[in-house]
Enzyme design. Structure first.
Site, PDB file in Angstrom:
ATOM      1  N   LYS A  46     -42.819  36.999 -49.546  1.00 29.95           N
ATOM      2  CA  LYS A  46     -42.299  37.934 -50.552  1.00 29.95           C
ATOM      3  C   LYS A  46     -43.366  38.313 -51.567  1.00 29.95           C
ATOM      4  CE  LYS A  46     -40.171  34.588 -53.736  1.00 29.95           C
ATOM      5  NZ  LYS A  46     -40.995  34.876 -54.902  1.00 29.95           N
ATOM      6  N   THR A  47     -44.241  37.360 -51.930  1.00 23.33           N
ATOM      7  CA  THR A  47     -45.315  37.693 -52.864  1.00 23.33           C
ATOM      8  C   THR A  47     -46.237  38.737 -52.250  1.00 23.33           C
ATOM      9  OG1 THR A  47     -45.229  35.451 -53.764  1.00 23.33           O
ATOM     10  CG2 THR A  47     -47.189  36.738 -54.265  1.00 23.33           C
ATOM     11  N   ASP A 248     -39.442  39.618 -59.675  1.00 29.08           N
ATOM     12  CA  ASP A 248     -39.496  38.543 -58.681  1.00 29.08           C
ATOM     13  C   ASP A 248     -38.422  37.498 -59.001  1.00 29.08           C
ATOM     14  OD1 ASP A 248     -40.384  37.070 -56.554  1.00 29.08           O
ATOM     15  OD2 ASP A 248     -42.174  36.290 -57.549  1.00 29.08           O
ATOM     16  N   GLU A 249     -37.996  36.737 -57.986  1.00 31.06           N
ATOM     17  CA  GLU A 249     -37.024  35.638 -58.163  1.00 31.06           C
ATOM     18  C   GLU A 249     -35.785  36.110 -58.925  1.00 31.06           C
ATOM     19  OE1 GLU A 249     -37.502  33.064 -56.536  1.00 31.06           O
ATOM     20  OE2 GLU A 249     -39.612  32.456 -56.490  1.00 31.06           O
ATOM     21  N   GLN A 279     -31.673  30.384 -52.751  1.00 31.23           N
ATOM     22  CA  GLN A 279     -32.576  29.563 -53.555  1.00 31.23           C
ATOM     23  C   GLN A 279     -32.257  29.660 -55.048  1.00 31.23           C
ATOM     24  OE1 GLN A 279     -36.818  29.310 -52.151  1.00 31.23           O
ATOM     25  NE2 GLN A 279     -36.216  31.058 -50.902  1.00 31.23           N
ATOM     26  N   ARG A 630     -39.644  23.608 -48.329  1.00 29.65           N
ATOM     27  CA  ARG A 630     -41.004  23.439 -48.864  1.00 29.65           C
ATOM     28  C   ARG A 630     -41.935  22.913 -47.778  1.00 29.65           C
ATOM     29  NH1 ARG A 630     -40.604  26.946 -51.644  1.00 29.65           N
ATOM     30  NH2 ARG A 630     -38.564  27.117 -50.686  1.00 29.65           N
TER      31      ARG A 630
END
Length: 767
Positions: A46-47, A248-249, A279, A630
């Protein structure tokens, strides 16, 4: 330079922006007009999608100052900036303090504004807070400062700490502010005397903040939202400035952050939000998952793109994580997949006790280190900080280097906070919390009795604490020696305020340390004293980053960055090879070759407070999903048959999340041949665990659990309830227990009705 040789043209020509993207990422990058929702699963790049999208906008000729990118950590903002510089072949550093998105003459910044919600809002307020009648030299209070202020407020309200703890008050204030509630609005909704007291403390706390010319973290958001509402010209200026907004997020935004984003985007509607509802794990901080779930309702013309290819984990890890999260209702469906189809199975390991758990965790870490997985690439995750101690002790026993994220942070250390408090007072002497902290540091015999006399005089004469110190000669209750010491303290601060006009923050701090003799005071001949002085020297080294700024801006910029820095941001800067220990809440955005998740038991993970609350249980499931995703290659899930935690030994059932794992992706281990878990592991048969086939945990079913509070205390609770036990319920009649797990019984009643009950409160009678 020819037009065809511009960096943007070179980036286009080389294909850097679009060439390395998969199809969904490319669609996200090519979408430039109107609202866009990008549902980006864990490890899905996504980044990359976000940075390439911003680079593409610049390459198409959108001025960088018209683009805003909002993140949740400084680390993410720095990473985005670096990637965009590489994509656009920008080699020179942008000016440290650009025109903040407002292009003026030749001072156009070459990069968009990128930062956290709080850092961006702090900069807006430094420019415009005076339009709200506030002073732009405000200081930002961190949690420690806030707690000191709340203690002071409660003391003035004559509320005993045993009756109401400052942290509980702060927690409530944080929730009020996340919902953008004023003290009056909060008081209207108060449903108990305790909550009324909290609301009154909230009002007094707000008044004290304003008196100190201070803002807390939540205020940074709220004051900007208020500024936008009350001064439309300011909102219009920023709407014209930032015509392309990227967040973002987005699943972690609270109501105040939602208002900030919505107000900025309402004019041009070029709003791109990216995130993953699976998330969303920060409800305790006020994060509202509805912001992302209802984005399509608010922007009916929004384009939705899913990023489902995972570039981090093996398919076995993804299949395990997907099975856990699938039980949550009302989530946008997505299926994560990876080209990494091969890899070790997820290890589910049963151990005897919490001490054995720590030993086995470190044994596995050591074995993987021998296979080439560096300690830096391994992490132990736990649900609560209380679990960390045994892992620390095991690391020390085995001489394995480790670091704890979320322990005592560098900027929270006493000597560092003392220096920062001096700088706050030099900048803003109205800051009572900082003033009280340093008035006797180093010790200058200005104790509590003296301060109480000064406070009384200050209150009687209606002056600030700083003004009272400046007028100490007028306070008759003080002896001459005390007045001399106060005069010396005031002179130190006023002299340094003059130095501030010509010195950058590092040079100013060197002068400060010399004036107060801090080195001599800290170096008391002990190793601890030496270490404390080294921390101050480390602080000085951080300050040199601001040497090139003009004096006043140097100090305010430094203090802002310190106030907004997070411990996770510093993790990437640590080079020593060491195992990382942290809570699951801190691990989002990180990745490791090997992840160990400890304490996978009912009452621990999921946490005991969530077991009978639907929304909390859903968040616990998302937490487990975050923890598992993770891992790149190795994932270990540990649970103990019994453990001592919070002062008592308990034997909890394995976590319900383990029941959801497909048998084909896990390897079972146990340190006991007598364990039913071990017996099942040997044969690869889950049937042995329950005497029948295991149904995945059905959250929908448990949401219908009966919570009858009319508890009857009879012989029903005196013998254990197991599968097959015949029971009677006053409402539903007789039935048979189908399954018991973690204090919850599933019962099939003779009438055909099936219900789930919490055994601790259900009025069930064994027949």
């Amino acid at each position: 330079m020819k037009a065809t040789d511009t960096p943007a043209h070179a980036a286009k020509k080389s294909g850097l922006i679009l060439g390395t993207l998969n199809e969904p990422q490319r669609k996200a990058v090519e979408h430039t007009k109107g609202p866009l929702l990008i549902l980006a699963g864990a490890g899905s790049g996504k980044t990359k999608a976000l940075t390439h999208r911003i680079a593409a906008l610049i390459a198409q000729g959108i001025p960088p100052w018209q683009i805003l990118a909002v993140t949740f950590t400084n680390k993410a903002a720095k990473e985005m900036k670096s990637r965009i510089e590489n994509l656009l072949h920008l080699t020179e550093q942008s000016p440290f303090d650009s025109s903040f998105g407002l292009a003026q003459g030749d001072q156009q910044p070459r990069l968009p504004i990128m930062g956290t919600f709080h850092s961006i809002c702090a900069r807006i307020l430094r420019k415009d807070i005076e339009k709200l009648g506030r002073d732009r030299s405000f200081v930002i209070y961190d949690k420690d400062d806030q707690e000191r202020l709340v203690k002071q407020v409660l003391r003035e309200m004559k509320v005993e700490e045993a009756e109401l703890k400052p942290r509980a008050v702060l927690s409530s204030i944080g929730r009020f502010k996340c919902e953008a509630l004023s003290p009056k609005e909060a008081l209207k909704d108060a449903t108990s005397p305790r909550m009324e007291t909290i609301c009154k403390a909230f009002a007094a706390y707000e008044k004290a903040l304003r008196t100190a010319n201070a803002l807390d973290f939540d205020d940074l958001m709220l004051e900007v939202v208020r500024l936008f509402h009350e001064v439309p010209a300011v909102l219009d200026r920023y709407q014209e400035t930032w015509r392309y907004i990227n967040v973002d997020e987005y699943q972690d935004t609270n109501h105040a952050q939602y208002l900030f984003t919505t107000l900025l985007a309402q004019k041009y509607r070029n709003l791109c939000v990216i995130g993953d509802p699976d998330q969303s794990i920060y409800a305790f901080r006020g994060a509202d998952i509805r912001n992302i779930l209802e984005f399509r309702k608010e922007y009916k013309d929004a384009t939705e793109i899913k990023l489902e290819q995972n570039y981090r984990s093996t398919q076995l890890i993804l299949s395990a994580a997907d099975a856990v999260i699938a039980a949550n209702p009302d989530r946008p469906k997505k299926k994560m997949w990876s080209k990494r189809t091969e890899g070790p199975k997820v290890l589910v390991h049963e151990v005897e006790s919490e001490r054995k758990e720590a030993e086995e965790a470190l044994k596995r870490i050591t074995a993987l280190r021998a296979e080439g997985v560096a300690l830096n690439d391994q992490v132990i995750l736990y649900r609560t900080n209380a679990q960390s101690r045994l892992f620390e002790e095991a690391c020390m026993r085995l001489s394995i280097p480790y670091r704890i994220v979320g322990g005592v942070k560098f900027y929270a250390r006493r000597e560092v906070k003392d220096v920062l408090a001096y700088l706050h007072v030099i900048l803003n002497p109205a800051d009572v919390v900082s003033l009280l902290r340093i008035i006797n540091v180093p010790a200058r015999k200005i104790g509590e009795t003296t301060l109480e006399r000064i406070r009384e005089w200050s209150s009687f004469n209606n002056t600030s604490l700083w003004s009272s110190l400046q007028r100490a000669d007028e306070i008759q209750d003080l002896n001459e020696g005390t007045k001399n010491r106060i005069r010396e303290f005031v002179k130190i601060v006023t002299d340094l305020q003059e130095d501030l006009k010509r010195l950058a923050v590092a040079d100013l701090t060197v002068r400060l340390l010399q004036r107060i003799g801090l080195e001599k005071w800290l170096k008391d001949g002990t190793e601890e004293g030496e270490e404390r002085w080294q921390n101050v020297e480390e602080l000085l080294s951080v300050m040199h980053k601001y040497d090139h700024l003009e004096p006043g801006l140097s100090l305010t910029s430094f203090l802002e960055e310190v106030a907004l820095v997070s411990e996770v941001d510093r993790l990437a800067e640590l080079k020593d090879d060491a195992v990382t220990l942290m809570t699951v809440h801190l691990c989002k955005g990180l990745e490791f070759g090997h992840v160990t998740v400890a304490g996978c038991e009912e009452g621990i993970f999921p946490h005991a407070s969530s077991l009978y609350d639907r929304e909390q249980l859903e968040e616990e499931r998302r937490l487990m999903y975050v923890a598992m995703t993770r891992a790149k290659t190795h994932l270990t899930l540990l649970f103990a048959r019994s453990r001592m935690l919070w002062g008592e030994t308990k034997s909890n059932s394995p976590s319900r999340f383990l029941d959801d794992l497909p048998d084909g992706v896990i390897e079972r281990r146990s340190d006991s041949v007598l364990s039913s878990f071990a017996w099942a592991a040997e044969r690869g048969q889950e049937e042995a665990l329950t005497g029948g086939h295991v149904e995945p945990y059905n959250q929908e079913k448990h949401l219908k659990m009966e919570f009858n509070q009319d508890v009857t205390l009879d012989d029903a609770s005196q013998e254990p309830m197991t599968e097959g036990t015949r029971v009677e319920h006053p409402k539903f009649g007789q039935g048979t227990v189908a399954a018991v797990r973690g204090g919850v019984a599933d019962i099939a009643f003779d009438s055909g009705v099936k219900k789930s009950f919490a055994l601790s409160i259900a009025p069930l009678k064994i027949l």
